[in-house]
Design a protein around this motif. Structure first.
Motif, short mmCIF file in Angstrom:
data_model
loop_
_atom_site.label_atom_id
_atom_site.label_comp_id
_atom_site.label_asym_id
_atom_site.label_seq_id
_atom_site.Cartn_x
_atom_site.Cartn_y
_atom_site.Cartn_z
N ASP A 77 -2.94 -48.15 -16.32
CA ASP A 77 -4.21 -48.05 -17.04
C ASP A 77 -5.00 -46.83 -16.58
N LYS A 78 -4.96 -46.57 -15.28
CA LYS A 78 -5.66 -45.41 -14.74
C LYS A 78 -5.05 -44.12 -15.28
N ALA A 79 -3.72 -44.06 -15.29
CA ALA A 79 -3.03 -42.87 -15.81
C ALA A 79 -3.35 -42.66 -17.29
N THR A 80 -3.34 -43.74 -18.05
CA THR A 80 -3.63 -43.65 -19.49
C THR A 80 -5.06 -43.17 -19.73
N ASP A 81 -5.99 -43.70 -18.94
CA ASP A 81 -7.40 -43.32 -19.10
C ASP A 81 -7.61 -41.84 -18.76
N ILE A 82 -6.98 -41.39 -17.66
CA ILE A 82 -7.12 -39.98 -17.27
C ILE A 82 -6.50 -39.07 -18.32
N ARG B 148 -8.46 -36.13 -20.03
CA ARG B 148 -8.18 -34.79 -19.50
C ARG B 148 -6.94 -34.12 -20.08
N GLY B 149 -6.10 -34.84 -20.78
CA GLY B 149 -4.92 -34.23 -21.37
C GLY B 149 -3.95 -33.69 -20.33
N ALA B 150 -3.49 -32.46 -20.54
CA ALA B 150 -2.49 -31.86 -19.66
C ALA B 150 -3.01 -31.68 -18.23
N TRP B 151 -4.31 -31.50 -18.06
CA TRP B 151 -4.87 -31.37 -16.71
C TRP B 151 -4.62 -32.64 -15.90
N ALA B 152 -4.62 -33.79 -16.59
CA ALA B 152 -4.35 -35.05 -15.90
C ALA B 152 -2.94 -35.08 -15.34
N VAL B 153 -2.00 -34.49 -16.07
CA VAL B 153 -0.61 -34.43 -15.60
C VAL B 153 -0.53 -33.61 -14.33
N PHE B 154 -1.25 -32.51 -14.30
CA PHE B 154 -1.25 -31.65 -13.11
C PHE B 154 -1.80 -32.37 -11.89
N PHE B 155 -2.99 -32.97 -12.03
CA PHE B 155 -3.65 -33.59 -10.88
C PHE B 155 -3.01 -34.92 -10.49
N ALA B 156 -2.32 -35.58 -11.43
CA ALA B 156 -1.66 -36.84 -11.11
C ALA B 156 -0.55 -36.65 -10.08
N ARG B 157 0.00 -35.45 -10.00
CA ARG B 157 1.05 -35.16 -9.03
C ARG B 157 0.59 -35.43 -7.59
N PHE B 158 -0.70 -35.37 -7.35
CA PHE B 158 -1.23 -35.56 -6.00
C PHE B 158 -1.73 -36.99 -5.76
N MET B 159 -1.48 -37.90 -6.72
CA MET B 159 -1.98 -39.27 -6.62
C MET B 159 -0.81 -40.25 -6.58
N LEU C 251 3.72 -43.06 -12.75
CA LEU C 251 3.50 -43.64 -14.07
C LEU C 251 2.98 -42.65 -15.11
N THR C 252 2.38 -41.55 -14.66
CA THR C 252 1.78 -40.61 -15.60
C THR C 252 2.76 -40.00 -16.61
N PRO C 253 3.97 -39.58 -16.20
CA PRO C 253 4.88 -39.00 -17.20
C PRO C 253 5.18 -39.95 -18.36
N ALA C 254 5.48 -41.21 -18.06
CA ALA C 254 5.76 -42.18 -19.13
C ALA C 254 4.51 -42.43 -19.97
N ALA C 255 3.36 -42.50 -19.28
CA ALA C 255 2.10 -42.68 -20.01
C ALA C 255 1.82 -41.49 -20.92
N ALA C 256 2.18 -40.28 -20.47
CA ALA C 256 1.98 -39.08 -21.29
C ALA C 256 2.87 -39.13 -22.53
N GLY C 257 4.11 -39.58 -22.35
CA GLY C 257 5.01 -39.71 -23.51
C GLY C 257 4.50 -40.76 -24.48
N THR C 258 3.96 -41.84 -23.94
CA THR C 258 3.42 -42.91 -24.79
C THR C 258 2.18 -42.45 -25.55
N SER C 259 1.36 -41.64 -24.89
CA SER C 259 0.09 -41.20 -25.50
C SER C 259 0.29 -40.15 -26.58
N ALA D 193 2.31 -28.20 -17.21
CA ALA D 193 1.45 -28.90 -16.27
C ALA D 193 2.28 -29.57 -15.18
N VAL D 194 3.42 -30.13 -15.56
CA VAL D 194 4.32 -30.79 -14.60
C VAL D 194 4.86 -29.78 -13.59
#
Length: 216
Positions: A102-107, A111-122, A128-136, A146-147
């Motif tokens: 849910d956090k990844a989906t909300d971000i 934030r779009g692609a920026w969320a993918v970049f910063f998620a790498r540090f979380m 979960l962010t890559p799958a959430a990005a594909g779903t979104s 960004a990855v």
């Protein structure tokens, strides 16, 4: 916990070429949805980086880890695109990562692609962010840069820390694990104390109310 320790000890015993390959494999597995909960990619990278003692070794490990992270994230992205929102209802996500999902989906929504970049540090969110990005429905042409940028920065930071600290990095990893357990214990004890105090206050309030009732 024992499995992670065994994997890290096995990693330390490998010769340099196999060490780099195994580290890349762990990072790739961590980046693929679901495997990040059991594959110690970040800890493995820190351990492997303690063997870095020259620029060529640094660049080789950095390149392998960045590429493997990009591949793992891409696999997660296409899994998300293939299965869509119903991924959230799978047993694995329900057991380990509903909050992270849910956090990844909300971000991602904000934030779009920026969320993918910063998620790498979380932690967790990173898995979960890559799958959430594909779903979104985030376009892959925006997702991939960004990855790669996030993976390159993340791996460079961890390799630099490991190379600078050497053997001390392993002790820090152990201290962080121990510190996490201590913190968890403090939180649990604190929660029990708060619960006990509230229970006693409630009991005292009920007793006082019962004592005043005849007067009323």
């Amino acid at each position: 916990m024992a499995l992670v320790t065994d994997v890290l000890e096995w990693l330390q015993a490998l010769p340099q070429p196999a060490l780099v390959a195994a580290t890349g494999g762990l990072v790739l597995a961590e980046c693929t949805i679901g495997l990040g909960f059991i594959a110690p990619g970040e800890a493995g990278l820190l351990v492997a980086s303690t063997t870095v003692n020259s620029a060529p070794r640094f660049l080789l490990l950095w390149l392998v880890v960045t590429v493997c992270a990009g591949i793992g994230d891409s696999i997660g992205y296409f899994i998300g695109r293939r299965f869509g929102p119903k991924l959230r209802e799978t047993k694995l996500i329900q057991k380990y990562g509903t909050e992270g999902w849910d956090k990844a989906t909300d971000i991602l929504r904000r934030r779009g692609a920026w969320a993918v970049f910063f998620a790498r540090f979380m932690p967790v969110v990173r898995t979960l962010t890559p799958a959430a990005a594909g779903t979104s429905g985030l376009p892959y042409r925006k997702f991939l840069p960004a990855v790669v940028a996030g993976a390159a920065c993340w791996s460079a930071i961890h390799i630099s820390i490991g190379a600078a600290l050497g053997e001390a990095a392993k002790r820090i990893e152990g201290a962080l694990s121990t510190g996490g357990l201590v913190l968890l214990g403090v939180v649990v004890i604190g929660g029990l104390i708060v619960h006990t105090v509230k229970k006693r206050k409630k009991k005292a309030a009920v007793t006082e109310e019962a004592a005043l009732e005849p007067v009323s």
